[in-house]
Design a protein around this motif. Structure first.
Motif, PDB file in Angstrom:
ATOM      1  N   ARG A  17     -24.835 -28.737  17.984  1.00 28.25           N
ATOM      2  CA  ARG A  17     -23.460 -29.241  18.104  1.00 28.25           C
ATOM      3  C   ARG A  17     -23.513 -30.626  18.735  1.00 28.25           C
ATOM      4  NH1 ARG A  17     -19.140 -29.984  21.371  1.00 28.25           N
ATOM      5  NH2 ARG A  17     -17.142 -29.114  20.764  1.00 28.25           N
ATOM      6  N   PRO A  18     -23.128 -31.641  17.979  1.00 22.10           N
ATOM      7  CA  PRO A  18     -23.221 -32.997  18.541  1.00 22.10           C
ATOM      8  C   PRO A  18     -22.243 -33.176  19.702  1.00 22.10           C
ATOM      9  CG  PRO A  18     -22.073 -33.044  16.430  1.00 22.10           C
ATOM     10  CD  PRO A  18     -22.585 -31.651  16.617  1.00 22.10           C
ATOM     11  N   TRP A  19     -22.444 -34.233  20.462  1.00 20.93           N
ATOM     12  CA  TRP A  19     -21.520 -34.511  21.560  1.00 20.93           C
ATOM     13  C   TRP A  19     -20.108 -34.712  21.019  1.00 20.93           C
ATOM     14  CZ3 TRP A  19     -24.896 -38.091  19.505  1.00 20.93           C
ATOM     15  CH2 TRP A  19     -24.320 -39.243  18.982  1.00 20.93           C
ATOM     16  N   THR A  20     -19.108 -34.537  21.881  1.00 16.40           N
ATOM     17  CA  THR A  20     -17.708 -34.710  21.487  1.00 16.40           C
ATOM     18  C   THR A  20     -17.350 -36.193  21.508  1.00 16.40           C
ATOM     19  OG1 THR A  20     -17.253 -32.633  22.614  1.00 16.40           O
ATOM     20  CG2 THR A  20     -15.347 -33.947  21.961  1.00 16.40           C
ATOM     21  N   ILE A  21     -16.851 -36.674  20.385  1.00 15.91           N
ATOM     22  CA  ILE A  21     -16.352 -38.060  20.339  1.00 15.91           C
ATOM     23  C   ILE A  21     -14.955 -38.024  20.943  1.00 15.91           C
ATOM     24  CG2 ILE A  21     -15.717 -40.009  18.853  1.00 15.91           C
ATOM     25  CD1 ILE A  21     -17.781 -38.956  16.819  1.00 15.91           C
ATOM     26  N   ARG A  22     -14.842 -38.567  22.142  1.00 17.20           N
ATOM     27  CA  ARG A  22     -13.594 -38.415  22.893  1.00 17.20           C
ATOM     28  C   ARG A  22     -13.172 -39.779  23.428  1.00 17.20           C
ATOM     29  NH1 ARG A  22     -11.668 -33.824  24.998  1.00 17.20           N
ATOM     30  NH2 ARG A  22     -13.655 -32.722  24.948  1.00 17.20           N
ATOM     31  N   GLN A  23     -12.314 -40.447  22.677  1.00 17.76           N
ATOM     32  CA  GLN A  23     -11.901 -41.798  23.053  1.00 17.76           C
ATOM     33  C   GLN A  23     -10.704 -41.761  24.002  1.00 17.76           C
ATOM     34  OE1 GLN A  23     -14.668 -43.185  22.210  1.00 17.76           O
ATOM     35  NE2 GLN A  23     -13.839 -44.956  21.130  1.00 17.76           N
ATOM     36  N   TYR A  24     -10.841 -42.465  25.089  1.00 11.48           N
ATOM     37  CA  TYR A  24      -9.786 -42.565  26.101  1.00 11.48           C
ATOM     38  C   TYR A  24      -8.700 -43.488  25.568  1.00 11.48           C
ATOM     39  CZ  TYR A  24      -8.051 -43.491  30.914  1.00 11.48           C
ATOM     40  OH  TYR A  24      -7.324 -43.615  32.070  1.00 11.48           O
ATOM     41  N   ALA A  25      -7.477 -43.001  25.515  1.00 16.27           N
ATOM     42  CA  ALA A  25      -6.415 -43.859  24.989  1.00 16.27           C
ATOM     43  C   ALA A  25      -5.051 -43.429  25.493  1.00 16.27           C
ATOM     44  CB  ALA A  25      -6.422 -43.831  23.460  1.00 16.27           C
ATOM     45  N   GLY A  26      -4.143 -44.341  25.437  1.00 18.25           N
ATOM     46  CA  GLY A  26      -2.771 -44.100  25.857  1.00 18.25           C
ATOM     47  C   GLY A  26      -2.130 -45.438  26.171  1.00 18.25           C
ATOM     48  N   PHE A  27      -0.895 -45.629  25.718  1.00 17.03           N
ATOM     49  CA  PHE A  27      -0.176 -46.870  26.016  1.00 17.03           C
ATOM     50  C   PHE A  27       1.269 -46.654  25.630  1.00 17.03           C
ATOM     51  CE2 PHE A  27      -1.737 -46.934  21.736  1.00 17.03           C
ATOM     52  CZ  PHE A  27      -0.681 -47.395  20.989  1.00 17.03           C
ATOM     53  N   SER A  28       2.150 -47.439  26.183  1.00 18.51           N
ATOM     54  CA  SER A  28       3.552 -47.463  25.795  1.00 18.51           C
ATOM     55  C   SER A  28       4.211 -46.080  25.955  1.00 18.51           C
ATOM     56  CB  SER A  28       3.634 -47.995  24.357  1.00 18.51           C
ATOM     57  OG  SER A  28       4.953 -48.031  23.901  1.00 18.51           O
ATOM     58  N   THR A  29       4.970 -45.663  24.941  1.00 15.73           N
ATOM     59  CA  THR A  29       5.698 -44.397  25.034  1.00 15.73           C
ATOM     60  C   THR A  29       4.862 -43.227  24.507  1.00 15.73           C
ATOM     61  OG1 THR A  29       6.573 -44.767  22.834  1.00 15.73           O
ATOM     62  CG2 THR A  29       7.942 -45.495  24.675  1.00 15.73           C
ATOM     63  N   ALA A  30       5.335 -42.020  24.779  1.00 16.42           N
ATOM     64  CA  ALA A  30       4.671 -40.822  24.267  1.00 16.42           C
ATOM     65  C   ALA A  30       4.641 -40.830  22.739  1.00 16.42           C
ATOM     66  CB  ALA A  30       5.382 -39.579  24.795  1.00 16.42           C
ATOM     67  N   GLU A  31       5.717 -41.312  22.114  1.00 16.32           N
ATOM     68  CA  GLU A  31       5.753 -41.359  20.646  1.00 16.32           C
ATOM     69  C   GLU A  31       4.613 -42.211  20.097  1.00 16.32           C
ATOM     70  OE1 GLU A  31       8.370 -41.781  22.546  1.00 16.32           O
ATOM     71  OE2 GLU A  31      10.104 -40.683  21.770  1.00 16.32           O
ATOM     72  N   GLU A  32       4.466 -43.405  20.663  1.00 16.34           N
ATOM     73  CA  GLU A  32       3.437 -44.324  20.157  1.00 16.34           C
ATOM     74  C   GLU A  32       2.031 -43.796  20.406  1.00 16.34           C
ATOM     75  OE1 GLU A  32       3.495 -48.495  19.848  1.00 16.34           O
ATOM     76  OE2 GLU A  32       5.361 -48.632  21.004  1.00 16.34           O
ATOM     77  N   SER A  33       1.806 -43.214  21.562  1.00 17.07           N
ATOM     78  CA  SER A  33       0.477 -42.680  21.863  1.00 17.07           C
ATOM     79  C   SER A  33       0.175 -41.478  20.978  1.00 17.07           C
ATOM     80  CB  SER A  33       0.376 -42.291  23.341  1.00 17.07           C
ATOM     81  OG  SER A  33       0.430 -43.458  24.134  1.00 17.07           O
ATOM     82  N   ASN A  34       1.182 -40.653  20.739  1.00 15.73           N
ATOM     83  CA  ASN A  34       1.010 -39.493  19.861  1.00 15.73           C
ATOM     84  C   ASN A  34       0.561 -39.932  18.462  1.00 15.73           C
ATOM     85  OD1 ASN A  34       2.712 -37.786  17.627  1.00 15.73           O
ATOM     86  ND2 ASN A  34       1.761 -36.444  19.144  1.00 15.73           N
ATOM     87  N   ALA A  35       1.197 -40.965  17.939  1.00 19.12           N
ATOM     88  CA  ALA A  35       0.830 -41.456  16.605  1.00 19.12           C
ATOM     89  C   ALA A  35      -0.621 -41.959  16.613  1.00 19.12           C
ATOM     90  CB  ALA A  35       1.776 -42.568  16.182  1.00 19.12           C
TER      91      ALA A  35
END
Ligand code: SCA
Ligand code: 5AD
Length: 722
Positions: free
Chosen positions: A80-98
């Protein structure tokens, strides 16, 4: 490490002597010692390693077996390869969700949420102190309604989610649990991680809310709750990453992080939870910089250290308590504003070190790191860096491929020994909470940062495109811009809706219950926060309910002296600056005086501290203003301290809101003679905007302190001449 047996040693010695002879011939008289590299850790990297450098014990090591040097699992990435887990988040919940949904579709495997600084520090978006911070460095979350939008269409019982939250850990984790509940997910199925590592906040990251003691109590309540109700959830991510970003070398990062982990086990034990109830769900987090061999060895040494120390100190029965599982992030600090596509290459090298070192999960930084948050484009390249390593390179096909390498094994041993010394020192002081209280880790890390900066400024350490091979002209990079005023308005509107639609009586009861628990120590704070989140209490309200009892923590300051100067090679230039400064001092009757300020909720203070230490070593009279200041406070402090120059350091994109406000206030007070400087993560596009509003000098990433000092001095003189 143990010496090897006599017979073999003789042969290995002979072999080494033979190499030395050959090497001397090639060197034509140059001393062979010049090939040895002394790293920032003070470790000698020799040009060659042979069997005599390694202990024979390593032959018996296997992945998935004590002491786990070779990895927590027997099959590692081959299964099982490592988890590709990119740290992200900005602006509103709607924009980050997209953004999350698109990333998952494009090959990302786990999520990792970045919150804005208002949320980190327990303020709702409508709080006057956070005007410049809402939605800027991460996503704005005020209530469970925001959290539900953030995970809309993402099955919370399937996707593992990491949340980087430490200060406002109770309301945020509570809202996560409730959002999952309202999606139909059960608590017991939630797989993920909460950072919840407050010790390093007091050391380096600075997004604490309460003082250390109640902060530790919060952590033990979270560990207690998740151990019972959320067995798949990692209750803590013990982080060395931020220490490295703040300037710690590998030995300091390793030693302090493992020592933090030991302290958290004790914190759980004190709360009546056993080591085997919590340690199997401890997780770690390391930074991976450009020293390739060192970083691979660091992860190997980390696993061995954790396994040995936990076994020795706590005698767990569950083997899983000994496993160090870790997330890694490539170093943001190692990336440059100049010639930014070089950052893709740096990140690739670092990602290889992280995965060859056996990380479980990885974030690779985007190429625009030094100027802003990732765009769709830069995020894609960063993600693809991992996909290519996983799916094209064959890297995952061998477990711990560096095992048995004389050099990596020797370095692993060496890092183990050096970090163990730090751990023993900390344990001798009574553990990490005490050491942090005494300021030891912070001091060591700041020294290490100033030392490193001098190596770079004096060009002993090369950074391609910055202090060597610098381009004359740079092409502009497209960057992500966030309209924080708009985000703030949207958040305020949603908050108003919540105030109107919820049951006020329930809200008051929930908040009173939290205050009561904080006061008496009775009841589990996370359980109470979950109830409050259900009833639509906000992040700010839940935080305030406890602040009433705990208070808000105010850190103390100190300035490291001498480290910059002592590590600076090529004294000529240093002397010139010192001379200019002392000429100024003589003429003025006092040295040039500067205050370095941090505005808003941005707690990244490595830059501010390194600048202040460097300036101080260059003869300036230097002050660091308190963290989390408002423009009004900063201007008043600068005037009271009678400074010639005021530097505002900004790493969280607050510069366009807060710095112009400082300029306006200086003008209003008739103190435009004070040189206003802005430093940090500031995109070129914003320079003109800032200059037009009264900023005199701008120092972006990659600025040499000696240059900055000279420019500041001449600007002070220019203004005096007027
Ligand atoms: C894995 N598994 C295997 C296996 N490999 N099973 C058999 N054979 C193998 N070879 C199993 C595991 O046991 C586990 O199942 C499941 O597969 C998932 O693997 P994992 O290794 O646990 O991986 P993951 O779920 O990704 O968890 C990784 C980790 C976790 C444990 C490190 O804590 C994590 O995801 N951390 C991320 C932290 C993070 O993103 N931080 C961002 C910080 P079981 O669970 O059933 O055992 S960003 C930041 O702070 C910087 C910026 C700032 O703001 O300051
Ligand atoms: N989105 C993506 N990456 C981020 N980082 C910080 N905030 C965000 C965000 N909102 C990354 C940067 C930074 C490190 C601490 O985390 O790489 O250097």
């Amino acid at each position: 490490s143990t010496p090897i047996d006599g017979e073999a040693q003789k042969t290995d010695n002979l072999l080494y002597e033979e190499w030395k002879k050959m090497a001397s011939k090639e060197l034509k008289g140059t001393n062979i010692d010049t090939l040895t590299w002394k790293t920032g850790e003070g470790i000698d990297i020799k040009p060659i390693y042979t069997a005599q450098d390694v202990s024979p014990n390593i032959k018996n090591e296997l992945p998935g077996r004590f002491p786990y040097t070779r990895g927590p699992y027997a099959t590692m990435y081959t299964h099982r390869p490592w988890t590709i887990r990119q740290y992200a988040g900005f602006s509103t919940a709607e924009e980050s969700n997209a953004f999350y949904r698109a990333a998952l579709k494009a090959g990302q495997k786990g999520l990792s949420v970045a919150f804005d600084l208002a949320t980190h520090r327990g303020y709702d978006s409508n709080h006057p102190r956070v005007k410049g911070d809402v939605g800027m460095a991460g996503v704005a979350i005020d209530s469970v309604e925001d959290m539900k939008i953030l995970f809309d269409g993402i099955p919370m019982d399937k996707v593992s989610v990491s949340m980087t939250m430490n200060g406002a850990v109770l309301p945020v984790l509570a809202m996560y649990v409730v959002a999952a509940e309202e999606q139909g997910a059960k608590q017991k199925d939630l797989a993920g991680t909460i950072q919840n590592d407050i010790l390093k906040e007091f050391m380096v990251r600075n997004t604490f809310i309460y003082p250390p003691e109640p902060s530790m109590k919060i952590i033990s309540d979270i560990m207690g709750y998740t151990a019972k109700n959320m067995p798949k959830y990692n209750s803590i991510s013990i982080s060395g990453y931020h220490m490295q970003e703040a300037g710690a070398n590998a030995v300091l990062e390793l030693g302090f992080t493992i020592a933090d982990g030991l302290e958290y086990v004790r914190c759980g034990l004190q709360a009546g939870v056993s080591v085997d109830e919590i340690a199997p769900r401890f997780s770690f987090f390391f930074g991976i910089g450009m020293n390739f061999y060192m970083e691979i060895a660091k992860l190997r040494a980390a696993r061995r250290l954790w396994a040995k120390y936990v076994k020795e100190k706590f005698s767990p029965k569950d083997e899983k308590s000994l496993l160090l599982r870790t997330h890694c992030q490539t170093s943001g600090w190692s990336l440059t504003e100049q010639d930014p596509f070089n950052n893709v290459i740096r990140t690739t090298v670092e990602a290889m070190a992280a995965t060859l070192g056996g990380t479980q999960s990885l974030h690779t930084n985007a190429l625009d790191e030094a100027v802003g948050l990732p765009t769709e484009f830069s995020a894609r390249i960063a993600r693809n860096t991992q996909l290519i390593l996983q799916e094209e390179s064959g890297l995952p096909k061998i477990v711990d491929p560096w095992a048995g390498s004389y050099a990596i094994e020797a370095l692993t041993d060496r890092l183990y020994d050096e970090a163990a010394k730090i751990i023993e020192e900390v344990e001798g002081l009574g553990g990490m909470a005490k050491a942090v209280g005494e300021g030891l880790p912070k001091r060591r890390i700041e020294e290490s940062a100033a030392y490193r900066q001098a190596k770079i400024d004096s060009k002993e350490e090369v950074i391609v495109g910055v202090n060597k091979y610098r381009l004359e002209k740079e092409d502009a990079l497209e960057i992500r811009a966030i309209d924080n005023a708009l985000v703030r308005l949207a958040q305020i509107r949603r908050l108003d809706k919540i105030y109107q639609s919820r049951d006020k009586q329930k809200v008051q009861q929930d908040l009173d219950a939290l205050t009561h628990a904080a006061k008496t120590g009775e009841g589990n704070l996370l359980a109470l926060a979950i109830q409050a989140a259900r009833d639509r209490c906000t992040v700010g309200e839940i935080s305030d309910a406890m602040e009433k009892i705990y208070g808000r923590y105010k850190p103390a300051y100190s300035l490291i002296k001498g480290a910059y100067k002592s590590a600076y090679k090529g004294v000529d230039e240093l002397d010139e600056v010192l001379k200019e400064v002392s000429a100024f001092s003589e003429a003025e009757g006092r040295p040039p005086r500067i205050m370095v300020a941090k505005l808003g909720q941005d707690g990244h203070d490595r830059g501010a501290k390194v600048i202040a230490s460097g300036f101080s070593d260059l003869g300036f009279d230097c002050d660091i203003g308190p963290l989390f200041s408002t423009p009004e406070e900063v201007v008043q402090q600068a005037i009271d301290a009678d400074v010639h120059a005021l530097g505002a350091s900004s790493l969280a994109a607050g510069h366009k809101t807060l710095v112009p406000e400082v300029a306006r206030l200086l003008k209003e007070m008739g103190r435009e003679d004070i040189v206003l400087i802005c430093g940090g993560v500031i995109p070129e596009q914003d320079y003109q905007f800032l200059h037009e509003r009264g900023v005199d000098l701008i120092f972006g990433p990659g600025t040499r302190i000696t240059d900055a000092a000279r420019k500041t001095l001449s600007e002070i003189q220019k203004k005096k001449g007027k």
